[in-house]
Design an enzyme around this catalytic site. Structure first.
Site, short mmCIF file in Angstrom:
data_model
loop_
_atom_site.label_atom_id
_atom_site.label_comp_id
_atom_site.label_asym_id
_atom_site.label_seq_id
_atom_site.Cartn_x
_atom_site.Cartn_y
_atom_site.Cartn_z
N HIS A 120 30.41 -25.31 -12.96
CA HIS A 120 29.06 -25.52 -13.42
C HIS A 120 28.23 -25.99 -12.25
O HIS A 120 27.10 -26.82 -12.35
CB HIS A 120 28.89 -26.78 -14.50
CG HIS A 120 29.63 -26.27 -15.98
ND1 HIS A 120 30.05 -27.21 -16.86
CD2 HIS A 120 29.94 -24.89 -16.35
CE1 HIS A 120 30.56 -26.56 -17.88
NE2 HIS A 120 30.29 -25.06 -17.50
N CYS A 131 10.78 -21.21 -3.16
CA CYS A 131 11.04 -20.47 -1.95
C CYS A 131 12.48 -20.58 -1.28
O CYS A 131 13.00 -20.17 -0.39
CB CYS A 131 10.32 -21.30 -0.67
SG CYS A 131 10.86 -22.92 -0.13
N SER A 190 36.67 -32.16 -23.13
CA SER A 190 36.83 -32.03 -24.55
C SER A 190 37.24 -30.59 -24.91
O SER A 190 37.28 -30.35 -26.17
CB SER A 190 35.34 -32.60 -25.08
OG SER A 190 34.29 -31.67 -24.60
N1 APR Z 1 40.21 -40.46 -18.67
C1 APR Z 1 40.50 -39.22 -19.31
N2 APR Z 1 39.86 -38.63 -20.26
C2 APR Z 1 38.63 -39.26 -20.80
C3 APR Z 1 38.18 -40.37 -20.07
C4 APR Z 1 39.36 -41.16 -19.24
N3 APR Z 1 39.18 -42.36 -18.70
N4 APR Z 1 37.37 -41.10 -20.87
C5 APR Z 1 37.09 -39.92 -21.59
N5 APR Z 1 37.79 -39.12 -21.65
C6 APR Z 1 37.82 -37.79 -22.26
C7 APR Z 1 37.05 -37.64 -23.74
O1 APR Z 1 38.07 -38.21 -24.76
C8 APR Z 1 36.55 -36.31 -23.73
O2 APR Z 1 37.53 -35.48 -24.48
O3 APR Z 1 37.12 -36.90 -21.65
C9 APR Z 1 36.52 -35.94 -22.45
C10 APR Z 1 34.99 -35.81 -21.96
O4 APR Z 1 34.42 -34.63 -22.65
P1 APR Z 1 32.92 -34.20 -22.15
O5 APR Z 1 31.89 -35.38 -22.36
O6 APR Z 1 32.69 -33.22 -23.45
O7 APR Z 1 33.15 -33.64 -20.75
P2 APR Z 1 33.42 -32.14 -20.50
O8 APR Z 1 34.57 -31.56 -21.18
O9 APR Z 1 33.49 -32.20 -18.90
O10 APR Z 1 31.99 -31.18 -20.94
C11 APR Z 1 31.98 -29.92 -20.53
O11 APR Z 1 29.66 -29.96 -21.21
O12 APR Z 1 27.43 -30.72 -21.60
C12 APR Z 1 28.29 -30.01 -20.80
O13 APR Z 1 28.12 -29.38 -18.55
C13 APR Z 1 28.48 -30.24 -19.16
O14 APR Z 1 30.32 -29.73 -17.80
C14 APR Z 1 29.97 -30.28 -18.99
C15 APR Z 1 30.56 -29.71 -20.18
#
Ligand code: APR
Length: 248
Positions: A120, A131, A190
């Site tokens: 991303h 520019c 997620s």
């Molecule tokens: N260690 C491991 N996993 C964790 C921890 C931790 N300490 N804390 C939370 N999580 C998990 C949550 O359970 C969840 O499944 O990390 C995940 C975070 O999910 P999102 O917030 O949806 O992040 P991500 O999957 O990276 O999102 C994808 O969504 O909005 C967009 O561009 C943004 O790149 C991002 C994309």
């Protein structure tokens, strides 16, 4: 859990082309909030109103004030945690070849990984929408919002907003490494945002083992993932590294 980690690490030690797909969860222990779930950024802000490219183009002041200013502050101060450092160590050991990350925080590179696909984009650089002048994020002057280039154009981060294309080379390379790896660590995502969430499926279809690290279940759990380690990324990676030492 001990048995699952042991089996997962045996597969990791045997692998010849392991890669990782990471998401916001790996940076939570570096004090960067995730997007979804408890304390997630999208609990406070509707992403369509603050993180869609049309929203930014319509009202850059609103998006800069509500979201980007804080993001700059948080990312400027963040440092790699045990999760990032463990992945860097796995690369030094010759086990991990590539990290595909959905994160824009640059912490994998700061930890020492050298082959990082920033799916991303990144928040380390901004560019002028008039520019195209590039500037390091740490040098972006926030005394006036939105920050502007000398030409008068507005600066935007190099990350991908909703409604924008994934940088084509990043997408192509991610698909390529996912389809040729023999093991994928899927950490802290997620796994619902496409097309990033397709990468573990591509890996699985190509015969790779999938080790998922996440305290919560995801759409991959129980179907795509061969192993699910239900703990925080830093903790899980520390246990993996300790177990690996006993095998080498
Ligand atoms: N260690 C491991 N996993 C964790 C921890 C931790 N300490 N804390 C939370 N999580 C998990 C949550 O359970 C969840 O499944 O990390 C995940 C975070 O999910 P999102 O917030 O949806 O992040 P991500 O999957 O990276 O999102 C994808 O969504 O909005 C967009 O561009 C943004 O790149 C991002 C994309």
């Amino acid at each position: 859990m001990d048995k699952i980690i042991r089996q997962a690490v045996e597969d990791l030690a045997k692998s010849k082309k392991a890669i990782a797909l990471t998401g916001a969860g790996i940076s939570v222990e570096s004090n960067i909030p995730p997007f979804r779930g408890k304390g997630g950024i999208w609990e406070k802000f509707d992403p369509m109103e603050y993180a869609h490219i049309d929203a930014f183009l319509k009202d850059p002041v609103k998006v800069w004030n509500a979201l980007l200013k804080d993001m700059k502050e948080i990312i400027d101060n963040a440092r790699p945690n045990d999760g990032h450092l463990g992945l860097a160590r796995l690369e030094q050991m010759g086990i991990l070849k590539t990290v595909i990350t959905q994160n824009v925080d640059g912490l994998h590179q700061m930890a020492g990984n050298t082959d990082v696909i920033e799916f991303h984009g990144n928040f380390a650089w901004h560019y002028c929408m008039e520019c195209n002048n590039r500037i390091k994020t740490k040098d972006v002057d926030l005394s006036d919002i939105p920050p502007r280039c000398a030409c008068g154009g507005i600066y935007r981060p190099e990350c991908v907003f909703f409604g924008e294309m994934i940088p084509p080379l990043n997408l192509m390379r991610s698909r390529q490494v996912s389809s040729t790896c023999d093991l994928m660590l899927v950490i802290g995502t997620s796994a619902i945002v496409q097309p990033a969430a397709l990468m573990p499926i591509i890996a699985k279809q190509s015969g790779a083992k999938v080790i998922e690290i996440n305290p919560e279940q995801t759409p991959l759990t129980g179907s795509v993932s061969d192993y699910i380690i239900t703990s925080k990324a830093g903790e899980a990676i520390n246990r993996i590294m300790a177990e690996l030492q006993t095998l080498l």
